[in-house]
Design an enzyme around this catalytic site. Structure first.
Site, mmCIF file in Angstrom:
data_model
loop_
_atom_site.group_PDB
_atom_site.id
_atom_site.type_symbol
_atom_site.label_atom_id
_atom_site.label_comp_id
_atom_site.label_asym_id
_atom_site.label_seq_id
_atom_site.Cartn_x
_atom_site.Cartn_y
_atom_site.Cartn_z
ATOM 1 N N LYS A 1 -14.033 -32.278 64.771
ATOM 2 C CA LYS A 1 -12.460 -32.153 65.329
ATOM 3 C C LYS A 1 -11.885 -32.332 64.377
ATOM 4 O O LYS A 1 -12.371 -32.782 63.230
ATOM 5 C CB LYS A 1 -12.200 -33.330 65.642
ATOM 6 C CG LYS A 1 -10.908 -32.615 66.705
ATOM 7 C CD LYS A 1 -10.463 -33.752 67.803
ATOM 8 C CE LYS A 1 -9.189 -32.825 68.430
ATOM 9 N NZ LYS A 1 -8.402 -33.723 69.067
ATOM 10 N N SER B 1 -7.014 -32.153 73.503
ATOM 11 C CA SER B 1 -7.579 -31.085 72.409
ATOM 12 C C SER B 1 -8.440 -31.209 72.094
ATOM 13 O O SER B 1 -8.950 -29.700 70.868
ATOM 14 C CB SER B 1 -6.309 -32.023 71.213
ATOM 15 O OG SER B 1 -6.640 -32.816 71.479
ATOM 16 N N SER C 1 -7.127 -37.043 75.040
ATOM 17 C CA SER C 1 -8.336 -35.834 74.080
ATOM 18 C C SER C 1 -9.450 -35.952 73.599
ATOM 19 O O SER C 1 -10.018 -35.200 73.923
ATOM 20 C CB SER C 1 -7.922 -35.622 72.885
ATOM 21 O OG SER C 1 -6.120 -34.758 73.645
#
Length: 479
Positions: free
Chosen positions: A79, A154, A178
Site C-alpha cells: 500500500k 482506503s 480500511s
C-alpha cells in the site's frame, strides 16, 4: 492453474521444492497486472526490474540451501502509505506525488528479510481518508466483480489486486476499517491486527492512535503467515510489543462465539444478514457455541471515531507546509501565502474536510465538548468489549451493511457504514474479514471475527476452519 492464481503458501511451497522459481512468479504476476490493471487501477507504480533482481537473490539463497521463511519468493504488493527506500510513497495524494522514501518501514525490512519480493505500490484513498479509493489523486480503483462499483477503501488497491490476481498477497493499513471493508467488497481475506502488534515505523500517519498495518490475502492461512512475519516489538515504535507465535488450531470445540444483537440492525441489507446468519451455522457445525452478547455503545462509535481520527489527522498533516517536503506552490509573495497555496493545491477535498473538522474539535471552547468526550466514549467501548469477552472468545459481526458501493455514491452512507469496523479500532482489538457469500447481483459479502487484544491466533484459526468447509474464498471475478 496459473502461477498468479495460487495462494501465497502454495506458491512458496512450490518455490521451496524448486517446481517454480521466484522469477517465474514475478513474471506471471507482472503479466496479470499488464493484462488487467488498465481497467482496475490497483497500482500507482511498479518495479518489475527491482522485483526480478530480488527474485534472483532468493533463487541464490535456495541454491545455497539456506533456511527460508514460509513465504520466501512470493511477490507482494505494498500500500502506498508504507515507506520503501528509494520508492515513491505518495499516500494517494498530490501533496506527496514526488516524495521518495529515504528509508524502509520496519514491515518492509521484515518482508525482505523473509525473502518476499515487493512488486509495486498499491492505490489508496488520499492519506487513507475514504471508504472507496475514490479520493486518490491517481483515480478510483474499480471492483473486479463489477467495474461500476468501488473496491472499497482506503486499502482498495490492496484488496482489488489480490481479488484480481494482480498480486498474490498484499500489505494494507486499517484506521477505521480500511483493510476489512475493501476485503469484504472484493471477496478476499484481511486482518486488522491488534494496535501495537505491528510496528508503525515508516507508515505515513493518518490517526496515530488508530492506524495499524496488516495483511490482505486469498485465505486466512495466507494472512496468518504474513502476519507472523511482520508482527513484533520495535524500539522505534514504543506502542509496539511482541505477541505469541501463530500456530493455528484445528478445532473450535469449546470456543464461544458472541453475536451482538446491535450489529444486526434494520439498516443491514437483508442478503448480507442472511449470509452472516448462515456463517453462524457453519461455526456451530464446526463445534463452536454461539451466545448472545451486547455492545450497546455501538451507536456512539462512528461519532467518537470521526472526532478522534480527524483531530489526530489535523495534527499529523500540519507538517505538510511546502517547506520541508511535499508539494510546494509557486508564485507566492509571502511565506504565509506559500503555506496556504501549497496546502490548498496539495490536499484533496476529503482531506481538507477532515483537517477542518479536526481543527474545530481541538479548538478552545470545543475541546471538552467534543474531543475529551469522544475519548471517554472510547474508554467505555473498551469496557463494553471486556464485558462481552467475559461471555465469549470471539465476536461475530458484519463488516458492512451492504455490498460494494456504486462509483460516485453519496458519502453519507459510507460514513455510517464505518460503525461496524471503527468500533474495533477504538478498542484496539484484532479483527478478521472473511468472504461469506454473495448477493443476488453476484457481489461478495463479508463477515468479521473480532478477538481479544493480541489474540490474533483465535480469529485466524476460526477463519481458516471456516474456509476449510466453505468455498466463497475460492471464487474468482471475471474481468
Amino acid at each position: 492453474m496459473e502461477i498468479y492464481e495460487m495462494t501465497a503458501l502454495m506458491l512458496a511451497e512450490k518455490i521451496r521444492s524448486r517446481e517454480l522459481t521466484p522469477t517465474e512468479a514475478v513474471l506471471s504476476v507482472a503479466d496479470a497486472i499488464k493484462a488487467r490493471d488498465e481497467k482496475l487501477n490497483c497500482y500507482t507504480s511498479l518495479d518489475v526490474d527491482g522485483a526480478l533482481e530480488a527474485a534472483k537473490n532468493v533463487e541464490n539463497a535456495i541454491s545455497r540451501g539456506e533456511n527460508l521463511s514460509p513465504l520466501a519468493g512470493v511477490p507482494i504488493g505494498i500500500k502506498d502509505d508504507i515507506c520503501e527506500l528509494g520508492r515513491k510513497a505518495t499516500a494517494g495524494s498530490k501533496m506527496l506525488s514526488d516524495f521518495t522514501a529515504p528509508y524502509n518501514a520496519i514491515v518492509i525490512d521484515k518482508i525482505k528479510s523473509a525473502g518476499m519480493i515487493p512488486l509495486g505500490r498499491l492505490n489508496m484513498d488520499e492519506f487513507a481518508m475514504g471508504w472507496s479509493t475514490e479520493t486518490s489523486h491517481f483515480g478510483a480503483v474499480k471492483n473486479p466483480w463489477d467495474l461500476s462499483r468501488t473496491a472499497g477503501g482506503s486499502s482498495g488497491g490492496s484488496a482489488a489486486a489480490v481479488a484480481a490476481d494482480e498480486c498474490v498477497i498484499a500489505l494494507g493499513t486499517d484506521t477505521g476499517g480500511s483493510i476489512r471493508q475493501p476485503c469484504a467488497f472484493c471477496g478476499v481475506t484481511g486482518l486488522k491486527p491488534t494496535y501495537g502488534a505491528v510496528s508503525r515505523y515508516g507508515l505515513i500517519a493518518f490517526a496515530s492512535s488508530l492506524d495499524v498495518i496488516g495483511p490482505v490475502g486469498k485465505t486466512a492461512r495466507d494472512t496468518a503467515a504474513l502476519f507472523s512475519i511482520i508482527k513484533g516489538a520495535d524500539s522505534r515504535d514504543m506502542t509496539s510489543r511482541d505477541s505469541e507465535d501463530i500456530t493455528l488450531s484445528n478445532s473450535l470445540k469449546g470456543v464461544k462465539i458472541g453475536v451482538p444483537t446491535e450489529l444486526f440492525g434494520c439498516d443491514i441489507n437483508g442478503e448480507v444478514r442472511e449470509n452472516i446468519v448462515a456463517s453462524k451455522k457453519v461455526f456451530e457445525s464446526l463445534g463452536a457455541e454461539c451466545v448472545e452478547v451486547s455492545l450497546s455503545l455501538l451507536k456512539y462509535a462512528g461519532s467518537a471515531y470521526y472526532i478522534i481520527a480527524c483531530a489526530e489527522a489535523s495534527s499529523n498533516l500540519a507538517r505538510y507546509d511546502g517547506v520541508r517536503f511535499g508539494h510546494r506552490a509557486t508564485d507566492c509573495d509571502t511565506l504565509e501565502e506559500m503555506y496556504i497555496k501549497s496546502r490548498s493545491e496539495g490536499f484533496g477535498a476529503e482531506v481538507k474536510k477532515r483537517i477542518m473538522l479536526g481543527n474545530f474539535v481541538l479548538s478552545a471552547g470545543y475541546f471538552d465538548d467534543y474531543y475529551n468526550r469522544a475519548l471517554k466514549v472510547k474508554r467505555l467501548i473498551c469496557d463494553a468489549f471486556d464485558d462481552a469477552f467475559n461471555k465469549c472468545d470471539i465476536i461475530l459481526s458484519p463488516v458492512t451493511s451492504s455490498t460494494a458501493y456504486r462509483l460516485g455514491e453519496s458519502p453519507t452512507k459510507m460514513y455510517l457504514d464505518d460503525t461496524y469496523t471503527s468500533i474495533v479500532n477504538l478498542a484496539g482489538l484484532p479483527a478478521l474479514s472473511l468472504p461469506c457469500g454473495f448477493d443476488s447481483e453476484g457481489m461478495p459479502t463479508g463477515l468479521q471475527l473480532i478477538g481479544r487484544a493480541f489474540d490474533e491466533k483465535s480469529i485466524l484459526s476460526a477463519g481458516a476452519l471456516y474456509q476449510s468447509c466453505t468455498d466463497f474464498h475460492l471464487k474468482k471475478p471475471r474481468i
